[in-house]
Design a protein around this motif. Structure first.
Motif, PDB file in Angstrom:
ATOM      1  N   GLN A   1      12.532  92.615  83.321  1.00  0.00           N
ATOM      2  CA  GLN A   1      12.853  91.349  82.673  1.00  0.00           C
ATOM      3  C   GLN A   1      14.161  91.401  81.885  1.00  0.00           C
ATOM      4  N   VAL A   2      14.475  92.548  81.306  1.00  0.00           N
ATOM      5  CA  VAL A   2      15.613  92.601  80.381  1.00  0.00           C
ATOM      6  C   VAL A   2      16.881  93.181  80.999  1.00  0.00           C
ATOM      7  N   LEU A   3      16.782  93.828  82.156  1.00  0.00           N
ATOM      8  CA  LEU A   3      17.968  94.448  82.746  1.00  0.00           C
ATOM      9  C   LEU A   3      18.797  93.423  83.521  1.00  0.00           C
ATOM     10  N   VAL A   4      20.092  93.414  83.258  1.00  0.00           N
ATOM     11  CA  VAL A   4      21.052  92.585  83.973  1.00  0.00           C
ATOM     12  C   VAL A   4      22.087  93.524  84.599  1.00  0.00           C
ATOM     13  N   GLN A   5      22.387  93.345  85.880  1.00  0.00           N
ATOM     14  CA  GLN A   5      23.200  94.320  86.603  1.00  0.00           C
ATOM     15  C   GLN A   5      24.584  94.502  85.989  1.00  0.00           C
ATOM     16  N   ASP A   6      25.241  93.424  85.584  1.00  0.00           N
ATOM     17  CA  ASP A   6      26.575  93.563  84.994  1.00  0.00           C
ATOM     18  C   ASP A   6      26.517  94.384  83.710  1.00  0.00           C
ATOM     19  N   ALA A   7      25.465  94.176  82.921  1.00  0.00           N
ATOM     20  CA  ALA A   7      25.321  94.937  81.679  1.00  0.00           C
ATOM     21  C   ALA A   7      25.067  96.408  81.977  1.00  0.00           C
ATOM     22  N   VAL A   8      24.337  96.684  83.049  1.00  0.00           N
ATOM     23  CA  VAL A   8      24.076  98.076  83.433  1.00  0.00           C
ATOM     24  C   VAL A   8      25.378  98.760  83.839  1.00  0.00           C
ATOM     25  N   VAL A   9      26.217  98.079  84.604  1.00  0.00           N
ATOM     26  CA  VAL A   9      27.503  98.665  85.007  1.00  0.00           C
ATOM     27  C   VAL A   9      28.334  99.004  83.771  1.00  0.00           C
ATOM     28  N   ARG A  10      28.355  98.104  82.790  1.00  0.00           N
ATOM     29  CA  ARG A  10      29.112  98.384  81.567  1.00  0.00           C
ATOM     30  C   ARG A  10      28.539  99.581  80.821  1.00  0.00           C
ATOM     31  N   ALA A  11      27.222  99.667  80.760  1.00  0.00           N
ATOM     32  CA  ALA A  11      26.593 100.788  80.062  1.00  0.00           C
ATOM     33  C   ALA A  11      26.860 102.111  80.771  1.00  0.00           C
ATOM     34  N   VAL A  12      26.832 102.103  82.098  1.00  0.00           N
ATOM     35  CA  VAL A  12      27.085 103.334  82.854  1.00  0.00           C
ATOM     36  C   VAL A  12      28.552 103.733  82.743  1.00  0.00           C
ATOM     37  N   ARG A  13      29.441 102.750  82.756  1.00  0.00           N
ATOM     38  CA  ARG A  13      30.857 103.073  82.548  1.00  0.00           C
ATOM     39  C   ARG A  13      31.061 103.696  81.170  1.00  0.00           C
ATOM     40  N   GLU A  14      30.393 103.156  80.163  1.00  0.00           N
ATOM     41  CA  GLU A  14      30.479 103.741  78.828  1.00  0.00           C
ATOM     42  C   GLU A  14      30.020 105.195  78.849  1.00  0.00           C
ATOM     43  N   ALA A  15      28.953 105.479  79.596  1.00  0.00           N
ATOM     44  CA  ALA A  15      28.450 106.853  79.675  1.00  0.00           C
ATOM     45  C   ALA A  15      29.506 107.783  80.264  1.00  0.00           C
ATOM     46  N   PHE A  16      30.155 107.356  81.342  1.00  0.00           N
ATOM     47  CA  PHE A  16      31.214 108.178  81.943  1.00  0.00           C
ATOM     48  C   PHE A  16      32.366 108.394  80.970  1.00  0.00           C
ATOM     49  N   GLU A  17      32.736 107.349  80.251  1.00  0.00           N
ATOM     50  CA  GLU A  17      33.860 107.466  79.324  1.00  0.00           C
ATOM     51  C   GLU A  17      33.494 108.345  78.136  1.00  0.00           C
ATOM     52  N   LEU A  18      32.283 108.230  77.632  1.00  0.00           N
ATOM     53  CA  LEU A  18      31.831 109.117  76.559  1.00  0.00           C
ATOM     54  C   LEU A  18      31.875 110.571  77.018  1.00  0.00           C
ATOM     55  N   HIS A  19      31.449 110.799  78.253  1.00  0.00           N
ATOM     56  CA  HIS A  19      31.458 112.153  78.804  1.00  0.00           C
ATOM     57  C   HIS A  19      32.885 112.674  78.927  1.00  0.00           C
ATOM     58  N   SER A  20      33.798 111.815  79.359  1.00  0.00           N
ATOM     59  CA  SER A  20      35.187 112.214  79.507  1.00  0.00           C
ATOM     60  C   SER A  20      35.800 112.595  78.164  1.00  0.00           C
ATOM     61  N   ARG A  21      35.491 111.834  77.127  1.00  0.00           N
ATOM     62  CA  ARG A  21      36.060 112.096  75.797  1.00  0.00           C
ATOM     63  C   ARG A  21      35.272 113.156  75.043  1.00  0.00           C
ATOM     64  N   ARG A  22      34.215 113.658  75.672  1.00  0.00           N
ATOM     65  CA  ARG A  22      33.329 114.650  75.063  1.00  0.00           C
ATOM     66  C   ARG A  22      32.743 114.149  73.743  1.00  0.00           C
ATOM     67  N   GLU A  23      32.524 112.834  73.703  1.00  0.00           N
ATOM     68  CA  GLU A  23      31.834 112.238  72.566  1.00  0.00           C
ATOM     69  C   GLU A  23      30.328 112.211  72.788  1.00  0.00           C
ATOM     70  N   GLY A  24      29.920 112.381  74.031  1.00  0.00           N
ATOM     71  CA  GLY A  24      28.513 112.492  74.368  1.00  0.00           C
ATOM     72  C   GLY A  24      28.234 113.846  74.976  1.00  0.00           C
ATOM     73  N   ARG A  25      27.137 114.436  74.601  1.00  0.00           N
ATOM     74  CA  ARG A  25      26.785 115.760  75.123  1.00  0.00           C
ATOM     75  C   ARG A  25      25.740 115.632  76.229  1.00  0.00           C
ATOM     76  N   VAL A  26      25.887 116.485  77.222  1.00  0.00           N
ATOM     77  CA  VAL A  26      24.911 116.593  78.307  1.00  0.00           C
ATOM     78  C   VAL A  26      24.311 117.990  78.218  1.00  0.00           C
ATOM     79  N   PHE A  27      23.007 118.074  77.977  1.00  0.00           N
ATOM     80  CA  PHE A  27      22.356 119.367  77.826  1.00  0.00           C
ATOM     81  C   PHE A  27      22.022 119.954  79.205  1.00  0.00           C
TER      82      PHE A  27
END
Length: 323
Positions: free
Chosen positions: A17-43
């Motif tokens: 009910q709450v997921l919208v595809q465009d919003a998901v693409v933005r969230a996933v892009r944010e994840a990639f960018e966080l990973h690139s800047r090493r602002e997000g950690r992947v264990f």
């Protein structure tokens, strides 16, 4: 107050009910960018075979600046099909990083499906030729459908689709999902389909090479989804050596992805391409490969989106969770 703490449970129906595809693409892009800047950690990823025939894995990470912490416990249980169930199973838990208290438990099946499809869309947008018109999809399951859906949304010029089922037979249920968006047909000869395609998507259980390396012609882009565990592969030997390879995470790709079969192959991470940290100028004749193993940060940013929207709309079930 600790005694008044609550835990939000978000089941499959609430997630849908709450997921919208465009919003998901933005969230996933944010994840990639966080990973690139090493602002997000992947264990380190846990990914193990079980005696039951299933595969169980845990992907976890955090974004300290955003107070985002959590994990996804997921895997693949092929015997579920005998009971009419989905073989992919996933559950996501988000935590308060200051106390360790769980904030929400979310059904992760839809999140995994759409965030992987969104990652594929970002790979196609960044790496495939914009004039691409033909695509071949290996697999007819949930993830194959997600990848194709996002591909068609990303490149409107895609108009001819061929799909290769595991048994090489037509799958009308799969084809009917896309019949009003493209010309779609079953391909009995995998090599011919690959040779005539601008984009190839592999979304199978990763049981072995799906086509001959010689079938991949210059200019082709490949999104590879199925190799996510040691020993899995979809590409034949010789493809990676001819290609410009992009991965979601180098360490994971070397351990779990297609890159495990050609570990000396040079590669860059998609997040670095998206942020401009790594330049990637595609020549028309380049063969490009996006080796997708799945980032925990993708699960977390999309799960946060679900948590926030479910909280705002009153979706899900809030239960007492004193600590």
């Amino acid at each position: 107050m600790r005694s008044e703490a609550r835990l939000l449970l978000v089941d499959k129906h609430a997630v849908d009910q709450v997921l919208v595809q465009d919003a998901v693409v933005r969230a996933v892009r944010e994840a990639f960018e966080l990973h690139s800047r090493r602002e997000g950690r992947v264990f380190p990823v846990i990914r193990e075979q079980l005696s039951t025939g299933g595969i169980f894995g845990v992907k976890a990470g955090d974004v300290q600046s955003q107070k985002l912490l959590g994990f996804k416990a997921a895997g693949f249980w092929p015997n579920n099909r005998r009971a009419g169930g989905e073989p992919h199973q996933a559950t996501i838990v988000l935590f308060d990083p200051e106390t360790g208290r769980p904030r929400c438990v979310i059904d992760g099946n839809t999140i995994t499906t759409v965030r992987t499809g969104a990652a594929g869309a970002l790979g196609i947008s960044a790496l495939a030729r914009a004039e691409s018109e033909t695509v071949t999809v290996f697999g007819t399951g949930v993830q194959a459908a997600s990848q194709l859906n996002f591909a068609l949304r990303t490149l409107p010029r895609l108009k001819r689709v061929r799909y290769v089922a595991i048994d090489r037979k037509p799958d009308q249920a799969f084809a009917s999902k896309f019949a009003d968006r493209c010309q779609i047909e079953s391909a009995a000869n995998a090599d011919e389909a690959v040779a005539e395609s601008d984009i190839v998507i592999t979304a199978t259980p990763g049981g072995g090479p799906l086509f001959d390396a010689a079938a991949v012609r210059p200019g082709t882009h490949l999104n590879c989804v199925g190799a996510d565990t040691r020993g899995k592969r979809e590409l034949p030997p010789g493809v990676l050596e001819r290609a410009r390879v992009v991965v979601d995470d180098k360490e994971q790709a070397l351990r779990l992805g297609e890159l495990q079969w050609a570990p000396e192959t040079p590669c860059v991470e998609l997040g670095d391409v998206l942020t401009g940290t790594a330049s990637f100028d595609r020549a028309a004749a380049d063969i490009t490969v996006f080796d997708m193993t799945g980032l925990a940060l993708q699960d977390l940013t999309v799960a946060r989106l679900v948590f926030e929207r479910a909280s705002e709309t009153g979706s899900g079930t809030s239960v007492s969770w004193p600590w």
